[in-house]
Structures are given as C-alpha cells and as structure tokens.
Design a protein around this motif. Structure first.
Motif, PDB file in Angstrom:
ATOM      1  N   TRP A   8       0.830  -1.210   0.000  1.00  0.00           N
ATOM      2  CA  TRP A   8       0.000   0.000   0.000  1.00  0.00           C
ATOM      3  C   TRP A   8       0.865   1.261   0.000  1.00  0.00           C
ATOM      4  O   TRP A   8       0.618   2.184  -0.761  1.00  0.00           O
ATOM      5  CB  TRP A   8      -0.900   0.000   1.244  1.00  0.00           C
ATOM      6  CG  TRP A   8      -2.116  -0.858   1.117  1.00  0.00           C
ATOM      7  CD1 TRP A   8      -2.792  -1.181  -0.029  1.00  0.00           C
ATOM      8  CD2 TRP A   8      -2.805  -1.518   2.182  1.00  0.00           C
ATOM      9  NE1 TRP A   8      -3.854  -1.991   0.248  1.00  0.00           N
ATOM     10  CE2 TRP A   8      -3.913  -2.212   1.599  1.00  0.00           C
ATOM     11  CE3 TRP A   8      -2.624  -1.587   3.559  1.00  0.00           C
ATOM     12  CZ2 TRP A   8      -4.802  -2.956   2.356  1.00  0.00           C
ATOM     13  CZ3 TRP A   8      -3.525  -2.324   4.318  1.00  0.00           C
ATOM     14  CH2 TRP A   8      -4.595  -3.011   3.722  1.00  0.00           C
ATOM     15  N   ARG A   9       1.899   1.255   0.843  1.00  0.00           N
ATOM     16  CA  ARG A   9       2.666   2.500   1.033  1.00  0.00           C
ATOM     17  C   ARG A   9       3.635   2.780  -0.113  1.00  0.00           C
ATOM     18  O   ARG A   9       3.721   3.916  -0.597  1.00  0.00           O
ATOM     19  CB  ARG A   9       3.460   2.417   2.358  1.00  0.00           C
ATOM     20  CG  ARG A   9       4.190   3.726   2.682  1.00  0.00           C
ATOM     21  CD  ARG A   9       3.184   4.803   3.071  1.00  0.00           C
ATOM     22  NE  ARG A   9       3.831   6.084   3.285  1.00  0.00           N
ATOM     23  CZ  ARG A   9       3.981   7.025   2.358  1.00  0.00           C
ATOM     24  NH1 ARG A   9       3.510   6.810   1.131  1.00  0.00           N
ATOM     25  NH2 ARG A   9       4.573   8.161   2.641  1.00  0.00           N
ATOM     26  N   ARG A  68      -0.064   4.813  -1.259  1.00  0.00           N
ATOM     27  CA  ARG A  68      -1.168   5.195  -0.380  1.00  0.00           C
ATOM     28  C   ARG A  68      -0.639   5.984   0.812  1.00  0.00           C
ATOM     29  O   ARG A  68       0.491   5.797   1.254  1.00  0.00           O
ATOM     30  CB  ARG A  68      -1.900   3.947   0.124  1.00  0.00           C
ATOM     31  CG  ARG A  68      -2.475   3.064  -0.973  1.00  0.00           C
ATOM     32  CD  ARG A  68      -3.601   3.763  -1.723  1.00  0.00           C
ATOM     33  NE  ARG A  68      -4.247   2.849  -2.665  1.00  0.00           N
ATOM     34  CZ  ARG A  68      -5.290   3.177  -3.403  1.00  0.00           C
ATOM     35  NH1 ARG A  68      -5.809   4.399  -3.309  1.00  0.00           N
ATOM     36  NH2 ARG A  68      -5.814   2.298  -4.245  1.00  0.00           N
ATOM     37  N   THR A  69      -1.488   6.858   1.362  1.00  0.00           N
ATOM     38  CA  THR A  69      -1.101   7.637   2.528  1.00  0.00           C
ATOM     39  C   THR A  69      -1.206   6.781   3.785  1.00  0.00           C
ATOM     40  O   THR A  69      -1.886   5.753   3.812  1.00  0.00           O
ATOM     41  CB  THR A  69      -1.995   8.871   2.692  1.00  0.00           C
ATOM     42  OG1 THR A  69      -3.345   8.435   2.955  1.00  0.00           O
ATOM     43  CG2 THR A  69      -1.969   9.733   1.436  1.00  0.00           C
ATOM     44  N   GLN A  70      -0.531   7.228   4.845  1.00  0.00           N
ATOM     45  CA  GLN A  70      -0.616   6.516   6.114  1.00  0.00           C
ATOM     46  C   GLN A  70      -2.046   6.552   6.660  1.00  0.00           C
ATOM     47  O   GLN A  70      -2.490   5.596   7.302  1.00  0.00           O
ATOM     48  CB  GLN A  70       0.365   7.114   7.117  1.00  0.00           C
ATOM     49  CG  GLN A  70       1.823   6.888   6.739  1.00  0.00           C
ATOM     50  CD  GLN A  70       2.792   7.407   7.788  1.00  0.00           C
ATOM     51  OE1 GLN A  70       2.390   7.825   8.869  1.00  0.00           O
ATOM     52  NE2 GLN A  70       4.076   7.386   7.464  1.00  0.00           N
ATOM     53  N   ILE A  79      -3.964   3.796   4.928  1.00  0.00           N
ATOM     54  CA  ILE A  79      -3.594   2.493   5.480  1.00  0.00           C
ATOM     55  C   ILE A  79      -4.223   2.298   6.854  1.00  0.00           C
ATOM     56  O   ILE A  79      -4.707   1.210   7.190  1.00  0.00           O
ATOM     57  CB  ILE A  79      -2.060   2.359   5.554  1.00  0.00           C
ATOM     58  CG1 ILE A  79      -1.449   2.451   4.148  1.00  0.00           C
ATOM     59  CG2 ILE A  79      -1.660   1.046   6.219  1.00  0.00           C
ATOM     60  CD1 ILE A  79       0.050   2.509   4.125  1.00  0.00           C
ATOM     61  N   SER A  84       2.545   4.766  11.215  1.00  0.00           N
ATOM     62  CA  SER A  84       3.907   5.269  11.139  1.00  0.00           C
ATOM     63  C   SER A  84       4.865   4.385  11.927  1.00  0.00           C
ATOM     64  O   SER A  84       5.949   4.032  11.453  1.00  0.00           O
ATOM     65  CB  SER A  84       3.959   6.704  11.669  1.00  0.00           C
ATOM     66  OG  SER A  84       5.292   7.191  11.670  1.00  0.00           O
ATOM     67  N   LEU A 142       5.395   1.045  10.134  1.00  0.00           N
ATOM     68  CA  LEU A 142       6.336   1.146   9.018  1.00  0.00           C
ATOM     69  C   LEU A 142       7.780   1.194   9.511  1.00  0.00           C
ATOM     70  O   LEU A 142       8.668   0.566   8.933  1.00  0.00           O
ATOM     71  CB  LEU A 142       6.024   2.386   8.178  1.00  0.00           C
ATOM     72  CG  LEU A 142       4.790   2.297   7.280  1.00  0.00           C
ATOM     73  CD1 LEU A 142       4.431   3.662   6.720  1.00  0.00           C
ATOM     74  CD2 LEU A 142       5.024   1.307   6.139  1.00  0.00           C
TER      75      LEU A 142
END
Length: 276
Positions: A229-230, A235-237, A240, A252, A255
């Motif tokens: 996704w990232r 995709r943005t956090q 997600i 965050s 990740l």
C-alpha cells in the motif's frame, strides 16, 4: 540487469531467426554429437560463437561509462562468451541465453574487480564477491534462471547478510572524474558531466531485488500488504490506517518497525530507530 538483458537482446548474426537466441540450442546438440577429435567440431563451435557475438557486444555496452574503454570491455565480453560456449551443457535442459548472460557479465565484473576499488570495501565482502560469479553460473545452469540472494547464500554455505554486502560492494568499482573528456569515438569532446543524461536507477533494481525478495517473502502477510500500500500503490498513512482500523501514528510506527527489521536482516546491523 541480467533479466533486462535477456529480455532486450536481439541477435544480428546471419542465420538468426526470431528475436531471441532460443534457436541456438540445436547447434549445441550438433556440437555434443561430434567426437572430440572430429574435424567438424571446431567448425560448429566457431559458428556458435559467431552467431552469439552480438550478445557479447550488447552486454559490453551495458557496462560502458564506468571508466573502461568499450573496446576493452568488448574483448572481455567475447572471452566470457567463449567460456560460456565451452562450459554450456545441453543435457541440463536450460537455455544457453540464461547461462551465457551471467557468465559474460561475471567475466566483465571480474575485470572491474581485479582493478582498483574506488571505495574501501571490507576484505570479507571482496572475498564473497569473488565467489558470486562462479556460483551464479552454476545455479543458472542448474535452475534455468538467475538465482536470488538466498539461493546464492545456500550454494556458498554462507550467511544471507554476507551475500547482501557483497552485492552492494559491486558498486565500489573504479571511478573517473566527471571532468574527464569523453571517448573520442563519440565525436562530442565533452566532459562526462556535460554528457550525463537522466539518472537511471533501474539498472541496479535486479541486484537490489535479489537481496530484498527473500526478506519480503518472509514477512507476515499484513506487513507485506502495508508495504505494498505504502510504497507500490503510494497510499497515505491515513488510508492504510483506515484499512487496518488503526491510527495514522500507529501506521507510522508499524512502518518504522517493518523497515528497521528488513534492514537488520539485510545487512546484519541494527537499524537506527526513530523516536515515536
């Protein structure tokens, strides 16, 4: 880089049919059927080499711009081609192209390796780097494809992290000043800096993927999906977090944990963790 060459190389020798070297195997069948003392054996071998000379030139051009003259690289690539022809075993069932490309590339890389290293590289990394070429040739013949880093580590009976360091060390070849004037044959007479085009990071993606692929495969499914996704779907956090039912801050931290773990397993050194 190896798979890119296999996909893009085109034969130009007389008698080639199609857009690959797949039709070269019948020549090896003819060669293997001849006795060692048969006077026609050398003729068949020379024909195979002549048909594949464009492959050596194509690979040599891939290594230009690294401080070595094209003519020198071309000669080394031809030497690698001859070695590939003499070592190829048609009975193993793999294609000649899958065996020849890493063999020729290994010979060129050995040329760079035997010259000077522009960056200080640990002795162990140099030692492992010298083992990668022969191991790649053996596994390419056995598997019928380019081996990944984990398969190389298993073949050499060494840690995956050592193979990863050696793959990274390949970048520490001889360098040239950017003020050096280009090859007279290019008719530009311009310094390297003035002739640089757009950066092409994709040339090293294959080696990077060889090191990272087994590490990604070992991740839990959720961690892999987060990375997809990232970094693959951009995709943005927040997006997600919504998919996982957690906050953006938790994404965050997730990740950071995943990437730190990948780094530790890749290079065998603890990653610096950022404060949450």
């Amino acid at each position: 880089m190896t798979e890119t060459i296999i996909r893009t190389v085109r034969p130009h020798a007389t008698g080639s049919t199609g857009d690959s070297y797949d039709n070269i195997e019948p020549w090896f069948e003819k060669l293997s059927a001849l006795a060692a003392d048969d006077r026609h054996r050398r003729e068949v071998r020379d024909t195979i080499i002549e048909l594949c000379l464009p492959l050596a030139e194509h690979i040599a051009r891939r290594f230009t711009g690294r401080g070595e003259a094209f003519d020198d690289l071309h000669q080394i690539a031809r030497l690698g081609l001859v070695q590939a022809v003499d070592r190829f075993d048609i009975t193993r069932g793999s294609s000649f192209l899958a065996f020849a490309v890493p063999t020729i590339m290994g010979e060129i890389r050995r040329h760079f390796r035997d010259r000077t290293w522009s960056v200080r590289v640990p002795r162990r990394a140099k030692e492992v780097q010298q083992l990668l070429g022969p191991a790649t040739e053996v596994l390419s013949q056995r598997l019928g494809r380019i081996p990944n880093a984990r398969e190389l580590a298993a073949e050499l009976d060494i840690e995956l992290s050592e193979v990863t360091r050696a793959l990274i060390a390949r970048n520490a070849y001889k360098t040239d000043t950017l003020d050096a004037v280009g090859d007279p044959d290019d008719n530009t007479g311009l310094p390297v800096m003035d002739r640089l085009g757009a950066e092409e990071p994709c040339y090293r993606l294959l080696e990077d993927s060889m090191a990272v692929r087994p590490l990604l495969a070992a991740l839990p499914e959720v961690d892999r999906q987060v990375l997809v996704w990232r970094f693959f779907e951009n995709r943005t956090q927040s997006y997600i977090g919504e998919r996982l039912g957690v906050s953006q801050m938790q994404v965050s931290r997730l990740l950071v944990r995943i990437l730190s773990g990948l780094r530790e397993r890749a290079v065998g050194e603890p990653a610096l963790r950022r404060a949450a």
